[in-house]
Write an enzyme that holds these catalytic residues in place. Structure first.
Site, PDB file in Angstrom:
ATOM      1  N   SER A  13      80.359   3.025 -13.012  1.00  0.00           N
ATOM      2  CA  SER A  13      81.703   2.971 -13.570  1.00  0.00           C
ATOM      3  C   SER A  13      82.381   1.627 -13.315  1.00  0.00           C
ATOM      4  O   SER A  13      82.596   1.249 -12.165  1.00  0.00           O
ATOM      5  CB  SER A  13      82.530   4.106 -12.950  1.00  0.00           C
ATOM      6  OG  SER A  13      83.893   3.774 -12.866  1.00  0.00           O
ATOM      7  N   VAL A 172      85.826   9.163 -12.852  1.00  0.00           N
ATOM      8  CA  VAL A 172      85.916   8.276 -11.695  1.00  0.00           C
ATOM      9  C   VAL A 172      86.471   6.924 -12.135  1.00  0.00           C
ATOM     10  O   VAL A 172      86.326   6.570 -13.311  1.00  0.00           O
ATOM     11  CB  VAL A 172      84.536   8.048 -11.030  1.00  0.00           C
ATOM     12  CG1 VAL A 172      84.072   9.269 -10.278  1.00  0.00           C
ATOM     13  CG2 VAL A 172      83.504   7.555 -12.013  1.00  0.00           C
ATOM     14  N   ASP A 186      93.885   1.619 -12.093  1.00  0.00           N
ATOM     15  CA  ASP A 186      95.279   1.253 -12.397  1.00  0.00           C
ATOM     16  C   ASP A 186      96.289   2.193 -11.750  1.00  0.00           C
ATOM     17  O   ASP A 186      97.485   2.116 -12.066  1.00  0.00           O
ATOM     18  CB  ASP A 186      95.500   1.172 -13.914  1.00  0.00           C
ATOM     19  CG  ASP A 186      95.021   2.415 -14.641  1.00  0.00           C
ATOM     20  OD1 ASP A 186      94.716   3.419 -13.964  1.00  0.00           O
ATOM     21  OD2 ASP A 186      94.944   2.383 -15.877  1.00  0.00           O
TER      22      ASP A 186
END
Lengths: 200, 200
Positions: A13, A172, A186
């Site tokens: 990821s 994730v 974020d």
């Protein structure tokens, strides 16, 4: 320190990579500890009924640009996607769990592997590539990989994955401060606020 | 001003609501104009192969909490979800397009409708509710609703929706600065940077 955040991630990821570069600095500001929890994204997606971001073509294209912007914003080197993407990240995630269980330098290994994948663009599904990252940290690559292919490591990865899903994760990186879930690189500002609101 | 951002939104989207409260202040800082573009989220999802966020149950639950956090962060009143949710937003979006075409106060209407939906929690699929919001702004509710049910308004909404999808959107809010796409209320900082990088 009583303050702690669970950081569930998967090496495949890119937003987990971005988060990995600054989660410790965030936690230091909040006087908190980070529990690094490798998990298997496809398992979380399946359990939650979610779909893979890359399965939506315009979204996959956007994420490439967005991750580039974030890397620039965070003063990181240019991002290079892993040469095979998406790759099967199960073995990579299990090597990290084994390193952790062996008491070897776990967070440095996670960071080194994230960098190899997302700056050098290596193939994270290739055992030889993982071996090289382990060796570069003076870890016993053969022993770690042997263990990472064993039943205990498979069970440990499934346990993290199932726990993340049971606590409400649908992707994730996922952060938990107690019962509170925060999703994505974020949301680290919100995680920091939540940690600071806890007794120190 | 040559600097402009296209702001594609749907009244049923809580993140579109959040963005609507601050997109103009952001644009003012960047000396740019905002083109408010109502679009139909289900149409964008279908065209892009994406699924509705609320169709993933843990994600839907998370979004409620995340939107609460954002409202607090932005000093907005507490968020109240529309009493029927998700609701069919096609008529609501078309009323905004009609108001725009009639030269009536378009952005004030968009903001008033967003507030009615996301602070008062009214039913955005109900024509009587839309009529009240129009009347509160001294607009001719009957005329707007008549027009909003017509073919021209339907075509205009489809045009915005198709344009957003053709430019790469896979949800809302979506912002475009030229060819560059930015997705979500949480990317307004990046939008501002992109606008400021343009010639003034």
């Amino acid at each position: 320190m009583n303050r702690a955040v669970d950081f569930f991630f998967d090496f495949m990821s890119p937003y987990s990579y971005l988060a990995s570069t600054r989660v410790e600095a965030m936690a230091a500001r909040a006087e908190a500890t980070v529990r690094w929890r490798p998990a298997y994204l496809p398992g979380i997606l399946k359990a939650s009924g979610n779909i893979a971001p890359v399965s939506v073509l315009p979204k996959a294209a956007y994420i490439v640009r967005d991750v580039e912007r974030w890397a620039k914003q965070l003063d990181l080197p240019p991002v290079k996607y892993p040469v095979v993407f998406p790759f099967n990240s199960a073995l990579a995630n299990r090597t990290a769990l084994v390193v952790s269980q062996q008491g070897a330098p776990f967070v440095p290994y996670c960071r080194a592997l994230f960098r190899a994948l997302w700056i050098d663009g290596v193939d994270g599904g290739n055992a030889d590539v993982l071996a090289q990252v382990l060796k570069d940290l003076d870890l016993d690559a053969g022993a770690v990989l042997l263990e990472a292919n064993g039943e205990a490591a498979r069970a440990a990865l499934k346990e993290n994955t199932d726990e993340a899903a049971a606590r409400g994760a649908f992707g994730v990186p996922s952060f938990f401060v107690g019962d509170e879930l925060f999703v994505g690189n974020d949301r680290l500002d919100f995680v920091e606020q939540a940690l600071k609101a806890l007794p120190g």
